[in-house]
Scaffold this active site. Structure first.
Site, PDB file in Angstrom:
ATOM      1  N   ARG A   1       0.759  -1.260  -0.113  1.00 30.82           N
ATOM      2  CA  ARG A   1       0.036   0.118   0.005  1.00 30.82           C
ATOM      3  C   ARG A   1       0.946   1.060   0.006  1.00 30.82           C
ATOM      4  O   ARG A   1       0.355   2.237  -0.496  1.00 30.82           O
ATOM      5  CB  ARG A   1      -0.965   0.134   1.091  1.00 30.82           C
ATOM      6  CG  ARG A   1      -1.862   1.339   1.080  1.00 30.82           C
ATOM      7  CD  ARG A   1      -3.079   0.988   2.052  1.00 30.82           C
ATOM      8  NE  ARG A   1      -3.055   0.436   3.512  1.00 30.82           N
ATOM      9  CZ  ARG A   1      -2.219   1.162   4.486  1.00 30.82           C
ATOM     10  NH1 ARG A   1      -2.125   2.206   4.192  1.00 30.82           N
ATOM     11  NH2 ARG A   1      -2.290   0.648   5.740  1.00 30.82           N
TER      12      ARG A   1
ATOM     13  N   TYR B   1     -16.688  14.108 -16.705  1.00 33.59           N
ATOM     14  CA  TYR B   1     -17.270  12.708 -16.796  1.00 33.59           C
ATOM     15  C   TYR B   1     -18.242  12.732 -15.558  1.00 33.59           C
ATOM     16  O   TYR B   1     -18.298  13.401 -14.689  1.00 33.59           O
ATOM     17  CB  TYR B   1     -16.021  11.805 -16.200  1.00 33.59           C
ATOM     18  CG  TYR B   1     -16.186  10.453 -16.086  1.00 33.59           C
ATOM     19  CD1 TYR B   1     -16.457   9.583 -16.888  1.00 33.59           C
ATOM     20  CD2 TYR B   1     -16.316  10.000 -14.554  1.00 33.59           C
ATOM     21  CE1 TYR B   1     -16.490   8.168 -16.772  1.00 33.59           C
ATOM     22  CE2 TYR B   1     -16.274   8.485 -14.240  1.00 33.59           C
ATOM     23  CZ  TYR B   1     -16.497   7.743 -15.651  1.00 33.59           C
ATOM     24  OH  TYR B   1     -16.703   6.537 -15.276  1.00 33.59           O
TER      25      TYR B   1
ATOM     26  N   ASP C   1      -8.139  16.549 -16.233  1.00 31.23           N
ATOM     27  CA  ASP C   1      -8.446  15.073 -16.632  1.00 31.23           C
ATOM     28  C   ASP C   1      -8.426  15.014 -18.056  1.00 31.23           C
ATOM     29  O   ASP C   1      -8.774  15.578 -18.880  1.00 31.23           O
ATOM     30  CB  ASP C   1     -10.165  14.827 -16.243  1.00 31.23           C
ATOM     31  CG  ASP C   1     -10.061  13.421 -16.663  1.00 31.23           C
ATOM     32  OD1 ASP C   1      -9.545  12.780 -17.529  1.00 31.23           O
ATOM     33  OD2 ASP C   1     -11.279  13.019 -16.177  1.00 31.23           O
TER      34      ASP C   1
ATOM     35  N   LYS D   1      -8.635   3.450 -19.540  1.00 32.09           N
ATOM     36  CA  LYS D   1      -9.166   3.842 -20.716  1.00 32.09           C
ATOM     37  C   LYS D   1      -7.885   3.617 -21.752  1.00 32.09           C
ATOM     38  O   LYS D   1      -7.403   2.419 -21.937  1.00 32.09           O
ATOM     39  CB  LYS D   1      -9.715   5.192 -21.136  1.00 32.09           C
ATOM     40  CG  LYS D   1     -10.644   5.469 -19.748  1.00 32.09           C
ATOM     41  CD  LYS D   1     -11.962   4.547 -19.715  1.00 32.09           C
ATOM     42  CE  LYS D   1     -12.974   4.717 -18.564  1.00 32.09           C
ATOM     43  NZ  LYS D   1     -13.132   6.022 -17.934  1.00 32.09           N
TER      44      LYS D   1
HETATM   45  C1  LIG Z   1     -13.603   6.694 -17.019  1.00 29.19           C
HETATM   46  C2  LIG Z   1     -13.354   8.068 -16.787  1.00 29.19           C
HETATM   47  C3  LIG Z   1     -12.913   8.403 -15.392  1.00 29.19           C
HETATM   48  C4  LIG Z   1     -13.276   7.651 -14.276  1.00 29.19           C
HETATM   49  O1  LIG Z   1     -12.069   6.428 -14.201  1.00 29.19           O
HETATM   50  P1  LIG Z   1     -12.564   5.002 -13.772  1.00 29.19           P
HETATM   51  O2  LIG Z   1     -11.351   4.257 -14.051  1.00 29.19           O
HETATM   52  O3  LIG Z   1     -13.711   4.653 -14.195  1.00 29.19           O
HETATM   53  O4  LIG Z   1     -12.584   5.247 -12.127  1.00 29.19           O
HETATM   54  C5  LIG Z   1     -12.819   9.983 -15.234  1.00 29.19           C
HETATM   55  N1  LIG Z   1     -12.573  10.837 -16.154  1.00 29.19           N
HETATM   56  C6  LIG Z   1     -12.707  10.298 -17.694  1.00 29.19           C
HETATM   57  C7  LIG Z   1     -12.798  11.417 -18.444  1.00 29.19           C
HETATM   58  C8  LIG Z   1     -13.197   8.953 -17.752  1.00 29.19           C
HETATM   59  O5  LIG Z   1     -13.556   8.580 -18.868  1.00 29.19           O
END
Ligand SMILES: *Cc1c(COP(=O)(O)O)cnc(C)c1O
Length: 393
Positions: free
Chosen positions: A60, A113, A185, A210
Site C-alpha cells: 500500500r 465525466y 483530466d 481507458k
Molecule cells: C472513465 C473516466 C473516469 C473515471 O475513471 P475510472 O477508471 O472509471 O474510475 C474519469 N474521467 C474520465 C474522462 C473518464 O473517461
C-alpha cells in the site's frame, strides 16, 4: 547436520528468493506481494520511517511493479513524478483531497465525466467544499467564477461527452494568477497526443482504464505532476488506500507499450468515421475535434500531435428514441460504457452515463437527447463505416 524442517515449513518458505536475479527479464516482473522481508533490521526501521522513498516495505505504501508504471507515465507525460490509483475515480479524489479543506471552493468545467460531477455535487459538499461550474472555453466566465476561496480549477482536456477542447495553457495562467492549482483530466488525450503538464497543469489525471491500459481489461488511475505535488498526493493515498495493485499495474505497463500505435490507428479511424457520419442523411451533426466544423478545431490542431483522438459524438434525428434505436442496431460497435479500448464502443449519454444530471445541467453540458458518443477502436475503418451506416438507415 541441521535437522530437516517440517513439511509445511518447507512448503511455505521453499520458494523464497535466495539469490538476486542478474539477467533482466524481458517483461516487467509482477511483485505480487503485500509485504517485503528485511534481512537488516536497521533498513527495516529506516524504510518504515520514510514510507514512500528508499525501499519497499508494504505494497500500500510502495511496490516495484507499480513504481515501474509510475516511472513510465511520468516520463511519457513530461512530469517529474506519478502516483498510481486503483481507478480513475480514486485518482480524482486523490488529486482533490490533499489541496482542499472545509470552506474552500472549486471552479470546474460544465463538461465532465459523470463520476466527477458526482464528486463535486455529493462528496465535496459534505466536506464543506463547494464548486461553481463554468464553460471553460469562455475565459471571461472562468475568471469571473473565481472567489478568494478558490483553490482548484478543474477541467478535462476534451470535455465529456460534448467534446469541447480546453486551452490548458490559458487556464493554467488564470489559475496561477489567483493562487489556485489547475487539475486536468487528460483521459481523452493520452500523452502521445497531448501533455498538459508541459502547458502548465499542476496535476494531470488519467483514467488508465481507458487508453493507457487500452484493452478494457483493467481499472486504474494515475496522477502526474511535480515531485513535491505527487509526494503530497502519495502521502494521502497511503491513508485513503485507493492504491493500484501490482497485477493491474502490470496490465497498464503492457498496454502502454502499444499506446502510440493504437492511437495512430484510432485517430485515423475516427476521422474517417466522422467524415462518413457528416455525409449521412440521418445524422444532424457530428462533433469531432478533427473536423473543421468543430468550435475549437484550430486550438485542437495547435495542441494535439498525431491526430485528434478516438472520441466523437453525433446527433441522430429523432431524439432519445432514435438514439436508443441506433444502439440496438449496431452489430460491430458494442453498446458499452467506458472507452479507449481496441473495440469500438457506443453509448447514449442521456440513458446511460449522464443520468445523474438535471435537464439544466444536461443542457449546459451540451448533451442532447439524440446524442451518441463513440469511442473508436482499432478495427478496419471500412467495417466501422459500414456498421454505422447500416444501423442508421
Ligand atoms: C472513465 C473516466 C473516469 C473515471 O475513471 P475510472 O477508471 O472509471 O474510475 C474519469 N474521467 C474520465 C474522462 C473518464 O473517461
Amino acid at each position: 547436520m541441521e535437522e530437516r524442517r517440517g513439511f509445511t515449513t518447507r512448503a511455505v518458505h521453499g520458494s523464497r528468493q535466495v539469490e538476486p536475479v542478474v539477467e533482466e527479464p524481458a517483461a516487467t516482473p509482477i511483485y505480487q506481494a503485500a509485504t517485503f522481508i528485511f534481512s537488516d533490521i536497521e533498513t527495516f526501521a529506516a524504510v518504515g520511517k520514510s514510507k514512500i522513498s528508499g525501499g519497499y516495505l508494504y505494497t500500500r505504501w510502495a511496490n516495484p511493479t507499480v513504481d515501474a508504471l509510475a516511472r513510465t507515465v511520468a516520463d511519457l507525460e513530461g512530469a517529474e513524478a506519478t502516483a498510481c490509483f486503483g481507478s480513475g475515480m480514486g485518482a480524482i479524489s486523490g488529486a482533490l483531497a490533499p489541496f482542499l479543506r472545509a470552506g474552500d471552493h472549486v471552479v470546474a468545467s460544465t463538461h465532465l465525466y459523470g463520476g466527477t460531477h458526482s464528486v463535486l455535487d455529493h462528496l465535496l459538499p459534505r466536506a464543506g467544499i463547494d464548486a461553481t461550474r463554468v464553460d471553460v472555453t469562455d475565459q471571461a466566465a472562468v475568471e469571473k467564477a473565481f472567489t478568494d476561496r478558490t483553490r482548484i480549477l478543474y477541467a478535462e482536456t476534451i470535455g465529456n461527452p460534448a467534446l469541447i477542447v480546453a486551452d490548458i495553457a490559458r487556464l493554467a495562467e488564470i489559475a496561477h494568477a489567483r493562487g489556485a492549482l489547475l487539475v486536468v483530466d487528460s483521459t481523452f488525450t493520452p500523452p502521445c497526443m497531448f501533455r498538459p503538464f508541459e502547458h502548465g497543469a499542476d496535476v494531470v489525471m488519467h483514467s488508465a482504464t481507458k487508453y493507457l491500459g487500452g484493452h478494457s481489461d483493467v481499472t486504474a488511475g494515475v496522477l502526474s505532476g511535480s515531485a513535491e505535488t505527487i509526494a503530497r498526493i502519495r502521502h494521502d493515498a497511503i491513508d485513503t488506500g485507493a492504491v493500484l495493485a501490482p497485477f493491474e499495474a502490470w496490465l497498464v505497463i503492457r498496454g502502454i507499450q502499444t499506446l502510440a500505435l493504437r492511437m495512430e490507428r484510432i485517430s485515423s479511424n475516427a476521422l474517417v468515421l466522422a467524415r462518413a457520419l457528416e455525409r449521412h442523411p440521418a445524422v444532424e451533426c457530428v462533433i469531432y475535434p478533427g473536423l473543421a466544423s468543430h468550435a475549437q478545431h484550430d486550438l485542437a490542431a495547435r495542441l494535439f500531435e498525431g491526430g485528434f483522438g478516438g472520441m466523437l459524438a453525433f446527433e441522430v434525428g429523432g431524439g432519445a428514441p432514435a438514439g436508443r434505436r441506433f444502439l440496438e442496431r449496431v452489430r460491430l460497435a458494442c453498446p458499452a460504457a467506458s472507452l479507449g479500448g481496441t473495440k469500438t464502443l457506443v453509448v447514449h449519454p442521456v440513458s446511460v452515463t449522464h443520468t445523474q444530471l438535471s435537464p439544466e445541467q444536461l443542457g449546459a453540458a451540451g448533451i442532447t437527447p439524440g446524442m451518441i458518443r463513440v469511442s473508436v477502436g482499432i478495427e478496419d475503418a471500412r467495417d466501422l463505416v459500414a456498421d454505422f451506416s447500416e444501423a442508421l438507415s
